[in-house]
Design a protein around this motif. Structure first.
Motif: not given
Length: 182
Positions: A64-72
């Motif tokens: 999801n979007i939040k995981k993408v942000v945290h991953h970055c």
């Protein structure tokens, strides 16, 4: 076959990184600019999203979007450290990490992405300062990645991370566009 192609398009909406045969000064300037503007772009895309929207995925069984942000934030911290290691050691072996497992930890699942946005802003500010200071000798410095058994140069890695920034921005845009489909 079509399903595989559609899946690849969803997984890699901008395609996979293509290293030019010869990396030019213009390539480096474009890539460094992409890294430099990434924090403002990801912040702009996410700053008004609700918790529900942060939980939209970019493809079936994707993050999801939040995981993408945290991953970055996680990925770019690691990359910044790898650059510093390569600049201060002779072809260091870098430490890989299990990004999928990191994404399952509490901080990778948090609905509050503001700490990760702050990390991205801080890391990118320092990273770009470092990247802009590198001369041709430093750009040729290398590190060894034990996961893929490959030696990478810093100049190539700049391109990989410019691509990584744009790759994940496209994932967020895709999640916002296809919110009802996945």
């Amino acid at each position: 076959m079509e399903n595989t192609s559609n899946f690849e398009n969803l997984k890699f909406p901008i395609g996979q990184f293509q290293r030019p045969e010869s990396i030019s000064q213009n390539d480096l300037e474009i890539w460094i600019n992409d890294i430099e503007i990434f924090p403002s772009k990801i912040k702009h895309l996410t700053e008004t999203l609700s918790v529900e929207e942060l939980n939209w995925v970019y493809r079936p069984k994707g993050w999801n979007i939040k995981k993408v942000v945290h991953h970055c934030a996680d990925s770019h911290i690691n990359s910044f450290v790898r650059f510093k290691l390569a600049l201060t050691e002779d072809v260091p072996t870098i430490k890989p990490y299990e990004e999928a497992l990191w994404a399952e930890l509490a901080d990778g699942n948090s609905n509050d992405i503001s700490p990760s946005i702050k990390i991205i802003e801080g890391v990118h500010t320092r990273w770009v300062l470092l990247l802009k200071s590198l001369g041709s000798t430093e750009l040729k410095r290398q590190f060894f990645h034990p996961e893929n058994l490959k030696i990478a140069t810093l100049e190539e890695t700049i391109g990989v991370y410019a691509w990584h920034c744009n790759h994940h921005l496209a994932h967020i845009e895709q999640a916002l566009l296809h919110k009802d489909q996945f």
